[in-house]
Design a protein around this motif. Structure first.
Motif, mmCIF file in Angstrom:
data_model
loop_
_atom_site.group_PDB
_atom_site.id
_atom_site.type_symbol
_atom_site.label_atom_id
_atom_site.label_comp_id
_atom_site.label_asym_id
_atom_site.label_seq_id
_atom_site.Cartn_x
_atom_site.Cartn_y
_atom_site.Cartn_z
ATOM 1 N N SER A 21 23.808 -62.858 -20.130
ATOM 2 C CA SER A 21 24.311 -63.667 -19.020
ATOM 3 C C SER A 21 25.007 -64.911 -19.549
ATOM 4 O O SER A 21 24.515 -65.580 -20.447
ATOM 5 C CB SER A 21 23.163 -64.092 -18.103
ATOM 6 O OG SER A 21 22.680 -62.967 -17.418
ATOM 7 N N ASP A 99 31.101 -64.894 -15.451
ATOM 8 C CA ASP A 99 31.170 -63.644 -14.699
ATOM 9 C C ASP A 99 29.774 -63.089 -14.425
ATOM 10 O O ASP A 99 29.616 -62.096 -13.738
ATOM 11 C CB ASP A 99 32.019 -62.612 -15.442
ATOM 12 C CG ASP A 99 31.479 -62.351 -16.840
ATOM 13 O OD1 ASP A 99 30.512 -63.048 -17.253
ATOM 14 O OD2 ASP A 99 32.008 -61.457 -17.528
ATOM 15 N N SER A 100 28.764 -63.762 -14.988
ATOM 16 C CA SER A 100 27.398 -63.308 -14.750
ATOM 17 C C SER A 100 26.486 -64.527 -14.672
ATOM 18 O O SER A 100 26.748 -65.554 -15.294
ATOM 19 C CB SER A 100 26.939 -62.381 -15.878
ATOM 20 O OG SER A 100 27.055 -63.056 -17.113
ATOM 21 N N LEU A 123 30.490 -62.475 -9.143
ATOM 22 C CA LEU A 123 29.474 -62.862 -10.119
ATOM 23 C C LEU A 123 28.406 -61.766 -10.186
ATOM 24 O O LEU A 123 27.832 -61.388 -9.172
ATOM 25 C CB LEU A 123 28.844 -64.164 -9.637
ATOM 26 C CG LEU A 123 28.261 -65.160 -10.622
ATOM 27 C CD1 LEU A 123 29.276 -65.573 -11.664
ATOM 28 C CD2 LEU A 123 27.797 -66.396 -9.848
ATOM 29 N N ARG A 124 28.131 -61.279 -11.391
ATOM 30 C CA ARG A 124 27.059 -60.300 -11.556
ATOM 31 C C ARG A 124 25.748 -61.069 -11.654
ATOM 32 O O ARG A 124 25.591 -61.924 -12.509
ATOM 33 C CB ARG A 124 27.305 -59.484 -12.833
ATOM 34 C CG ARG A 124 26.381 -58.292 -13.014
ATOM 35 C CD ARG A 124 26.819 -57.426 -14.202
ATOM 36 N NE ARG A 124 27.023 -58.234 -15.420
ATOM 37 C CZ ARG A 124 26.054 -58.700 -16.187
ATOM 38 N NH1 ARG A 124 24.789 -58.453 -15.887
ATOM 39 N NH2 ARG A 124 26.327 -59.409 -17.268
ATOM 40 N N ALA A 126 21.919 -61.410 -12.535
ATOM 41 C CA ALA A 126 20.879 -60.805 -13.363
ATOM 42 C C ALA A 126 19.570 -61.569 -13.130
ATOM 43 O O ALA A 126 19.530 -62.532 -12.368
ATOM 44 C CB ALA A 126 21.291 -60.868 -14.829
#
Lengths: 368, 368
Positions: A21, A99-100, A123-124, A126
């Motif tokens: 991340s 992006d994460s 946005l990924r 996690a």
């Protein structure tokens, strides 16, 4: 102090990047305070790609807050009615090119998680898991020093109470007096609701004080703790009221004392959590009190009163040096009462003298 | 009392079935208490297809709990270390033949939601939303009676404090004394951390008491509340220390008083939440204090100290009869101090005499 927080954030960032991340969002208040020096109500911490931000829902000056935010950390203050700081932080993460984003799934609600997802669809998301809680387990000497002062304050408050007349006073009043004395001696406040239990209530874990008055012949069990600069400790003791304890009281006290000592003696770097639990538990078990024992014999303390590790039968893991824990076995006999003995100790290697006892009030059975 | 809880659960079940869910899982503690009479730590309530269950993580007798569980409700007690009651409840819902379960997404964490999903993969999880919070907004007379008693207790505690000498005492000590008096007069405990603010701290919302001592010429603002049988009320007053208030103090006091009265006078069934807010806010705004005002002028109270409705500029909705709310405008001038005036009132129709003031301590500017 600023470097301490920066170092902690660097360690978290490394873990987070290793997990894939680019950025992390810390929302659990004790975790925010650990990494930022302070956790204004509702504030979250963004570890961004370019910079870290403490995102607050209002000017920190206007909010009741403990601790001071790390001055090296930029504040991002939302306007009044500016919504959820966690959602704003996700937006800021995207603006920094992430992006994460790793979030604390064990703290964020489903509704907030969904709101983050909709404001930042690119946005990924996690799971940061318990990464911050894990960093918090081993304390530095500054943190231990806060716990030590808190323990001294709790010892003082308890010691003063024991010098006063107890018979005829209610559990509620004794608890309030203890809390007043904690504050008198410099605590931020009680570390948790003070428990005072007499007669048939004695020995119950987490007993909430009632209007029951202390009587001759009672067991009186007391559990209290001070918060000092955010750090929370815990001490529990059981006394007998009157000049001569009954035989069953002496026997039960000796048994719980032996169990607590067995647990304390197991505290060493490398000892398995479950072995500490077992050492104390089997003393009670072999005396026939195996049923109805609490789910754990002790737990970590720090910015929260109940944090990792758990000293419990199924806990996985081993103690490290500089981990403060409680050891707090107890037995409660329904209708009769019981005994709890609770200390806060810091795990230290044998070369340094073994476990450091922070709560030093005597554990002899005092008849008051 | 048992029928009260059963009726509440029936109303929730109807909403839930209308929303397409066969069963509901209530996890937010105040909601559990509202529907079950008591919320043992960690307990959740399952509204099942065949029967309702209070799922607890241990025997309720061993846990510090307020209130008694509804006797008509079956308890399902997990063994020690039996895991998350919410996960167990999802399993029990499936065993009762439910194919869908509405959960409180604004309370359940992502991690718990996922654990429920994996233990019961055949169960469709829906969102119960704020259904229970909405049921809680309008109170019955039994609930209002608890709030009324709590308000009397807070009035008594405050009245006694005003009879004592204040100059030279710290904010912390005054706050502790108020909390002791609340308990003396029969409160379960304070409804929220008591706020005492003097001098430059006065008038700050939610100020945490410090070691600052009360001095001649200070404003002293106090905000406290009692919890009685779980119900929480709130009162705030501001006083001047010394014989003659300064002109700026009188002017500021009169202004906040006028704003608070304007808010109180708007309380009626059918009044829009935002109109109550605006009535109070515009008095302060037109005197030049529009900046830095709190995000809301008041809020509902009940099993929680801050519940629906919010009396705020963007709030949607209208007041009903039998809704208890606070009206608590304030102005804080950085470096000088300020004024807050806070009452708990119950909305009543004009035919019944209009809003019922629960906190009756005088709002004249007292010089102490």
């Amino acid at each position: 102090m600023s470097e301490v927080y920066a170092t902690r954030r660097t360690r978290l960032r490394e873990r987070c990047n290793a997990g894939g991340s680019a950025a992390a969002l810390v929302s659990r208040p004790a975790n925010v305070r650990y990494l930022a020096g302070s956790a204004p109500p509702g504030a979250v911490l963004l570890l961004g790609k370019r910079e870290d931000l403490l995102v607050c829902s209002g000017p920190p000056d206007d909010r009741p807050t403990e601790g001071r935010p790390d001055e090296a950390l930029r504040l991002h203050v939302l306007p009044a009615a500016g919504g959820d700081p966690a959602v704003a932080a996700a937006d800021l993460a995207t603006a920094q090119g992430a992006d994460s984003l790793a979030v604390e799934e064990h703290h964020l609600t489903v509704a907030r998680h969904r709101a983050i997802g909709s404001v930042a669809p690119g946005l990924r998301l996690a799971d940061l898991g318990n990464a911050v809680e894990q960093l918090r387990v081993v304390k530095d000497e500054e943190e231990i020093s806060c716990l030590r002062i808190g323990a001294e304050i709790a010892d003082q408050a308890l010691g003063e109470l024991l010098e006063s007349i107890l018979v005829g006073r209610t559990e509620r009043h004794l608890a309030l007096e203890l809390e007043r004395r904690l504050v008198d001696h410099g605590a931020d406040g009680p570390a948790f609701p003070t428990s005072v239990a007499t007669g048939a209530n004695s020995g119950r874990r987490g007993h909430r004080p009632t209007d029951r008055r202390v009587e001759e012949g009672d067991f009186l069990s007391v559990c209290l703790g001070a918060t000092y600069r955010g750090y929370r400790c815990e001490i529990g003791r059981t006394f007998v009221i009157g000049t001569s304890p009954a035989d069953w009281q002496i026997e039960l006290y000796d048994l719980v004392f032996a169990a607590q000592r067995a647990g304390r003696e197991m505290l060493a770097p490398g000892a398995a959590y479950r072995d500490v639990d077992r050492a104390a538990r089997q003393v009670l078990d072999s005396a026939g009190y195996g049923e109805g024992l609490p789910a754990l014999i002790g737990h970590g303390v720090g910015l929260e009163i109940d944090e990792d590790p758990q000293l419990a039968p199924t806990a996985m893991g081993k103690l490290d040096a500089c981990v403060p824990v409680t050891v707090e076995p107890g037995v409660h006999l329904p209708g009769r009462g019981g005994v709890r003995i609770d200390d806060t100790l810091v795990v230290r290697p044998e070369a340094d003298g073994g476990p450091e006892l922070l709560t030093i009030t005597t554990k002899e059975l005092l008849a008051l």
